[in-house]
Motif scaffolding. Structure first.
Motif, PDB file in Angstrom:
ATOM      1  N   ASP A 179      47.705  40.644  39.381  1.00 11.87           N
ATOM      2  CA  ASP A 179      48.259  41.224  40.604  1.00 11.87           C
ATOM      3  C   ASP A 179      49.563  40.519  40.968  1.00 11.87           C
ATOM      4  N   PRO A 180      50.715  41.196  40.901  1.00  5.50           N
ATOM      5  CA  PRO A 180      51.988  40.529  41.199  1.00  5.50           C
ATOM      6  C   PRO A 180      52.072  40.027  42.638  1.00  5.50           C
ATOM      7  N   ASP A 225      53.116  34.035  36.746  1.00  8.39           N
ATOM      8  CA  ASP A 225      53.308  35.190  35.877  1.00  8.39           C
ATOM      9  C   ASP A 225      52.086  36.083  35.980  1.00  8.39           C
ATOM     10  N   THR A 226      52.279  37.367  35.739  1.00  9.69           N
ATOM     11  CA  THR A 226      51.137  38.282  35.700  1.00  9.69           C
ATOM     12  C   THR A 226      50.440  38.248  34.348  1.00  9.69           C
ATOM     13  N   GLY A 263      43.839  33.897  36.405  1.00  9.93           N
ATOM     14  CA  GLY A 263      42.888  34.680  37.194  1.00  9.93           C
ATOM     15  C   GLY A 263      42.792  34.137  38.605  1.00  9.93           C
ATOM     16  N   ALA A 264      43.950  33.779  39.187  1.00 10.56           N
ATOM     17  CA  ALA A 264      43.992  32.973  40.405  1.00 10.56           C
ATOM     18  C   ALA A 264      43.583  33.720  41.667  1.00 10.56           C
ATOM     19  N   SER A 265      43.385  35.033  41.595  1.00  9.16           N
ATOM     20  CA  SER A 265      42.930  35.772  42.780  1.00  9.16           C
ATOM     21  C   SER A 265      41.434  35.599  43.025  1.00  9.16           C
ATOM     22  N   HIS A 266      40.734  34.925  42.130  1.00 12.14           N
ATOM     23  CA  HIS A 266      39.298  34.679  42.282  1.00 12.14           C
ATOM     24  C   HIS A 266      39.025  33.911  43.573  1.00 12.14           C
ATOM     25  N   ARG A 272      52.552  35.429  46.302  1.00  9.42           N
ATOM     26  CA  ARG A 272      52.021  34.668  47.440  1.00  9.42           C
ATOM     27  C   ARG A 272      51.704  33.232  47.041  1.00  9.42           C
ATOM     28  N   LEU A 273      51.038  33.038  45.900  1.00 14.23           N
ATOM     29  CA  LEU A 273      50.613  31.696  45.510  1.00 14.23           C
ATOM     30  C   LEU A 273      51.779  30.827  45.034  1.00 14.23           C
TER      31      LEU A 273
END
Length: 331
Positions: free
Chosen positions: A35-36, A51-52, A7-10, A41-42
């Protein structure tokens, strides 16, 4: 220790990631997000696997510990997977949309003997310890917490627009910002605490979540008021804040993010430095939680600690009722 973020887009990612990169012996081996574009980006930034699908990533890289972030609605599924896989983890607050969500994963974690930490990060600082010491001297009579953050548009700017959808986030400033102070209210007033009243509004920004909230807690006549909102024109991690407490022999005030004053009944006073916002404590949390895993000690706060807090969250939303129709009509 091999570490993964899911959940790294947090928007809290860097609060955990930047301290992690300083932990001796810790290695970031993967990130996951639905989100791919975020994954691309990360992984380019961090030079790790991505991975998604967090399940695939965890099974591929076999982490020793996971920081689980992401949308509030997805947190129970993340926790269930990590518990069943036997992977120690820390799950971002609020761990679900309501008490039922959190109680179910807390019961599973307890039954499986899982290491399931929750970053109730005020517990990592000396301010909450000082309040507990004062409570031991005699019952709290009154407490107020005012904690007003920046505008809700910051969540869209951070790529977390889901925060403004109550079906995905559970609500606004109450379930997000106020969680820390619900924890302190529970610690100060005990298990008998209940929500006496709650008022919420979306008048400032006309979003579907509340941008202002006032919740009053009560136990045997003692009162605690928690005021939160998304109203302050300031950068992220800056707050309009003020706390005050009436204990039997003194009145304690947190004037700003670093200063606390105690005014004694005899007229004397003293001031000292203490971190009274949440943000600096995340670094302490990261170092502490990994050391606890490494040495086989339980987390400072776990999923079971979130259950009574989410009970209060549910009570607050029930007392407040739907957001004002006048505001909703402008959506």
């Amino acid at each position: 220790m091999r570490i993964v973020f899911i959940g790294a887009s947090h928007w809290h990612l860097d609060l955990y990631l930047l301290p992690l990169l300083e932990v001796p012996g810790a290695e970031l081996v993967g990130i996951a997000d639905p989100d791919p574009a975020v994954v691309e980006r990360l992984t380019a930034r961090l030079g790790c696997a991505g991975d998604t699908d967090f399940r695939t990533l965890c099974r591929d890289v076999k982490p020793d510990f996971v920081f689980a972030l992401g949308r509030h609605i997805d947190m129970p599924d993340e926790a269930r997977f990590l518990i069943e896989e036997g992977i120690p983890f820390a799950l971002e607050k609020p761990c679900g949309l309501n008490q039922a969500d959190v109680a179910a994963i807390a019961e599973l974690a307890e039954r499986k003997g899982a290491f399931a930490a929750v970053p109730l990060v005020f517990r990592n600082g000396d301010f909450s310890e000082h309040l507990k010491a004062l409570s031991a001297e005699g019952d709290l009579s009154y407490a107020t917490f005012r904690f007003i953050a920046g505008f809700p548009a910051r969540y869209r700017q951070a790529g977390c627009g889901w925060m403004l959808d109550p079906a995905l986030s559970g609500g606004g400033s109450t379930i997000n910002l106020a969680i820390h102070f619900f924890d302190l209210a529970h610690a100060l007033l005990g298990d008998g605490v209940r929500v006496l009243g709650a008022t919420m509004s979306n008048h400032a920004w006309r979003e579907r979540i509340e941008d202002y909230s006032v919740v009053t807690f009560e136990r045997d006549g003692a009162l605690c008021v928690v005021e939160t909102g998304y109203l302050y024109p300031a950068p992220t991690s800056n707050f309009d804040m003020h706390y005050a407490f009436r204990f039997p022999r003194n009145y304690v005030i947190a004037h700003d993010p670093i200063t606390v004053e105690s005014l004694e009944d005899d007229g004397s006073s003293r001031s000292w430095s203490s971190v009274t916002t949440n943000v600096p404590h995340y670094r302490t949390f990261v170092f502490d939680v990994l050391e606890r895993v490494r040495t086989g000690r339980p987390p400072l706060a776990n999923l079971s600690d979130m259950v009574p807090i989410m009970r209060l969250v549910d009570q607050a939303y029930a007392k407040a009722g739907p957001l004002p129709l006048a505001a909703m009509s402008a959506l």
